[in-house]
Motif scaffolding. Structure first.
Motif, PDB file in Angstrom:
ATOM      1  N   MET A   1      -9.319  14.168 -44.051  1.00 28.33           N
ATOM      2  CA  MET A   1      -8.322  13.660 -43.105  1.00 28.33           C
ATOM      3  C   MET A   1      -7.358  14.773 -42.732  1.00 28.33           C
ATOM      4  SD  MET A   1      -5.515  10.629 -43.701  1.00 28.33           S
ATOM      5  CE  MET A   1      -6.803   9.530 -44.281  1.00 28.33           C
TER       6      MET A   1
ATOM      7  N   GLN B   1      -3.866  16.551 -41.685  1.00 27.88           N
ATOM      8  CA  GLN B   1      -2.465  16.331 -42.005  1.00 27.88           C
ATOM      9  C   GLN B   1      -1.615  17.297 -41.186  1.00 27.88           C
ATOM     10  OE1 GLN B   1      -1.078  14.106 -43.974  1.00 27.88           O
ATOM     11  NE2 GLN B   1      -2.944  13.205 -44.779  1.00 27.88           N
TER      12      GLN B   1
ATOM     13  N   ALA C   1       1.895  11.735 -40.089  1.00 30.36           N
ATOM     14  CA  ALA C   1       0.768  11.615 -41.016  1.00 30.36           C
ATOM     15  C   ALA C   1       0.151  10.227 -40.947  1.00 30.36           C
ATOM     16  CB  ALA C   1       1.239  11.923 -42.441  1.00 30.36           C
ATOM     17  N   GLU C   2       1.000   9.209 -40.866  1.00 32.92           N
ATOM     18  CA  GLU C   2       0.501   7.841 -40.760  1.00 32.92           C
ATOM     19  C   GLU C   2      -0.247   7.623 -39.442  1.00 32.92           C
ATOM     20  OE1 GLU C   2       2.503   3.807 -42.027  1.00 32.92           O
ATOM     21  OE2 GLU C   2       3.329   4.482 -40.106  1.00 32.92           O
TER      22      GLU C   2
ATOM     23  N   ARG D   1      -3.637   9.155 -39.680  1.00 33.22           N
ATOM     24  CA  ARG D   1      -4.513   8.359 -40.552  1.00 33.22           C
ATOM     25  C   ARG D   1      -5.048   7.145 -39.796  1.00 33.22           C
ATOM     26  NH1 ARG D   1      -3.737   3.848 -43.059  1.00 33.22           N
ATOM     27  NH2 ARG D   1      -1.460   3.915 -42.888  1.00 33.22           N
TER      28      ARG D   1
ATOM     29  N   ASP E   1      -7.675   8.280 -37.368  1.00 31.03           N
ATOM     30  CA  ASP E   1      -8.939   8.565 -38.049  1.00 31.03           C
ATOM     31  C   ASP E   1      -9.635   7.290 -38.501  1.00 31.03           C
ATOM     32  OD1 ASP E   1      -8.770  11.312 -37.723  1.00 31.03           O
ATOM     33  OD2 ASP E   1      -7.762  11.630 -39.640  1.00 31.03           O
ATOM     34  N   ASP E   2      -8.856   6.228 -38.760  1.00 34.06           N
ATOM     35  CA  ASP E   2      -9.429   4.937 -39.166  1.00 34.06           C
ATOM     36  C   ASP E   2      -9.923   4.115 -37.987  1.00 34.06           C
ATOM     37  OD1 ASP E   2      -8.900   5.551 -41.789  1.00 34.06           O
ATOM     38  OD2 ASP E   2      -7.097   4.311 -41.940  1.00 34.06           O
TER      39      ASP E   2
END
Length: 218
Positions: free
Chosen positions: A1, A3, A46-47, A50, A53-54
């Protein structure tokens, strides 16, 4: 992932709410660097990456109701709407700061802002949002647009600037605002046409609107 880079050790000192209020009253828009600290921006960035990416983001659409449609020649960013009742810890920090600002703006201007709605926005390289205004003819609850940038490492040449047109529907004059991490841009939604210039690297933000109660009749 992926960052984002680690935040700096020292947090920026945010401009005061009075500065935002004064700018809105004087010019109709405000651009405030350091509205959130680097650590807070890092957590939100960062969230956002994420969630991207999800696979949580969707192609943005234009229009309202049954007229909403994907129109990539006008708008090619991806978004994820926030649920104000189920915010993550980093999102709640930002929401609480916005709510305090909302109350301050109400006291200074009597605008009667009652709530805020918003979404995460991600512009992959090559994406954009053509010139538009944020208020719909059949839904005028949106009063103030807010954009918080989550790009701690943005550099000139990375693209994705916000072009804000200063004279109604006229093409000039305008200003280009850099999407630097932690910067909050606020402007009167019904007054300013604006666009997002093509991004040359990933551009992250939280876009939202302070709203008044609906006056529509059905």
């Amino acid at each position: 992932m992926r960052q984002p880079a680690s935040p700096a050790l020292s947090a920026l000192s945010p401009d005061t709410p009075e500065a935002i209020e004064d700018a809105l009253i004087e010019k109709g828009y405000a651009c405030v660097p350091g509205f959130l600290s680097p650590a807070q921006v890092h957590a939100l960035a960062a969230e956002t990456l994420r969630l991207w990416d999800d696979g949580e983001f969707q192609f943005a659409r234009i229009g309202t109701g049954t007229n909403r449609q994907r129109c990539p020649q006008v708008r090619s960013d991806r978004i994820l709407w926030l649920d104000n009742d189920h915010l993550s810890a980093p999102q709640k920090v930002y929401f609480d700061a916005l709510d305090e600002l909302r109350q301050r703006i109400n006291r200074a201007t009597m605008m009667g802002l009652v709530d805020w709605e918003g979404h995460l926005a991600l512009y992959p390289p090559g994406t954009f949002y053509k010139r538009h205004i944020d208020v719909f003819a059949n839904a005028r609850e949106r009063q103030l647009t807010t954009i918080l940038y989550l790009n701690p490492n943005w550099q000139p040449g990375d693209g994705g600037e916000l072009r804000l047109y200063l004279d109604g529907a006229e093409m000039e004059p305008y200003i280009d605002l850099e999407p630097r991490g932690g910067t909050l841009v606020t402007f009167l939604s019904s007054r300013f046409y604006h666009e997002v210039l093509p991004a040359h690297t990933e551009r992250l933000s939280i876009t939202g609107w302070y709203r008044v109660r609906s006056t529509r009749h059905f």
